[in-house]
Motif scaffolding. Structure first.
Motif, PDB file in Angstrom:
ATOM      1  N   GLU A  85      35.933  28.883  42.173  1.00  0.00           N
ATOM      2  CA  GLU A  85      37.393  28.845  42.314  1.00  0.00           C
ATOM      3  C   GLU A  85      37.985  30.230  42.097  1.00  0.00           C
ATOM      4  O   GLU A  85      38.907  30.634  42.793  1.00  0.00           O
ATOM      5  N   GLN A  86      37.434  30.942  41.129  1.00  0.00           N
ATOM      6  CA  GLN A  86      37.984  32.261  40.806  1.00  0.00           C
ATOM      7  C   GLN A  86      37.810  33.255  41.951  1.00  0.00           C
ATOM      8  O   GLN A  86      38.736  33.985  42.285  1.00  0.00           O
ATOM      9  N   GLU A 120      49.474  43.931  42.919  1.00  0.00           N
ATOM     10  CA  GLU A 120      48.300  43.083  43.144  1.00  0.00           C
ATOM     11  C   GLU A 120      47.813  42.613  41.778  1.00  0.00           C
ATOM     12  O   GLU A 120      47.436  43.418  40.932  1.00  0.00           O
ATOM     13  N   GLY A 173      38.174  38.425  41.225  1.00  0.00           N
ATOM     14  CA  GLY A 173      39.247  37.486  41.534  1.00  0.00           C
ATOM     15  C   GLY A 173      40.009  36.976  40.331  1.00  0.00           C
ATOM     16  O   GLY A 173      40.902  36.148  40.471  1.00  0.00           O
ATOM     17  N   HIS A 174      39.674  37.445  39.138  1.00  0.00           N
ATOM     18  CA  HIS A 174      40.402  37.003  37.940  1.00  0.00           C
ATOM     19  C   HIS A 174      41.876  37.317  38.128  1.00  0.00           C
ATOM     20  O   HIS A 174      42.246  38.423  38.495  1.00  0.00           O
ATOM     21  N   ASP A 175      42.719  36.306  37.873  1.00  0.00           N
ATOM     22  CA  ASP A 175      44.149  36.465  38.135  1.00  0.00           C
ATOM     23  C   ASP A 175      44.963  35.765  37.048  1.00  0.00           C
ATOM     24  O   ASP A 175      45.815  34.949  37.333  1.00  0.00           O
ATOM     25  N   ASP A 176      44.669  36.089  35.797  1.00  0.00           N
ATOM     26  CA  ASP A 176      45.342  35.395  34.710  1.00  0.00           C
ATOM     27  C   ASP A 176      45.902  36.366  33.678  1.00  0.00           C
ATOM     28  O   ASP A 176      46.151  35.995  32.551  1.00  0.00           O
ATOM     29  N   LYS A 226      37.868  32.859  44.942  1.00  0.00           N
ATOM     30  CA  LYS A 226      38.806  32.577  46.035  1.00  0.00           C
ATOM     31  C   LYS A 226      40.071  33.418  45.897  1.00  0.00           C
ATOM     32  O   LYS A 226      40.807  33.598  46.857  1.00  0.00           O
ATOM     33  N   HIS A 227      40.331  33.946  44.694  1.00  0.00           N
ATOM     34  CA  HIS A 227      41.531  34.742  44.454  1.00  0.00           C
ATOM     35  C   HIS A 227      41.353  36.215  44.821  1.00  0.00           C
ATOM     36  O   HIS A 227      42.318  36.983  44.775  1.00  0.00           O
ATOM     37  N   ALA A 250      45.377  40.068  41.221  1.00  0.00           N
ATOM     38  CA  ALA A 250      43.988  39.586  41.151  1.00  0.00           C
ATOM     39  C   ALA A 250      43.011  40.755  41.158  1.00  0.00           C
ATOM     40  O   ALA A 250      43.200  41.735  41.871  1.00  0.00           O
TER      41      ALA A 250
END
Length: 97
Positions: free
Chosen positions: A87-88, A15, A22-25, A90-91, A17
């Motif tokens: 937007e974030q 996983e 929701g940070h996914d970077d 949403k992750h 994110a």
């Protein structure tokens, strides 16, 4: 569970994110092999994955606290110039919203 059945792991196999924001970077996943990657700390909300992150209620409390403080970045230098909190979030994996 029978003695021949494998023990189940507590989380998803992988996983990437953050369950709080929701940070996914990040190149390093937050959950790996079904276990929290305790070396991964979210640069956005500062959450460090742990076994405490398996409760939706607990995650919502952490998220609410973070948002209530104005959603500050734990590592401000990592914040993208065009960062969009809507937007974030949403992750965030659906099962942890």
């Amino acid at each position: 569970m029978h003695a021949t059945e494998p023990a189940s792991v507590p989380g998803p196999q992988c996983e990437s994110a953050c369950r709080v924001c929701g940070h996914d970077d990040d190149p390093e996943p937050f959950w790996e092999g079904g276990w929290p990657n305790e070396g991964a700390i979210c640069p956005c909300c500062g959450n460090e994955p742990s076994m405490n992150d398996v409760s939706v209620i607990g995650l919502r409390e952490k998220r609410g606290h973070w948002l209530g403080r104005g959603a500050p970045w734990d590592s401000p230098s990592s914040r993208p110039k065009d960062w969009d909190i809507l937007e974030q979030v949403k992750h965030i994996p659906a099962e942890w919203r």
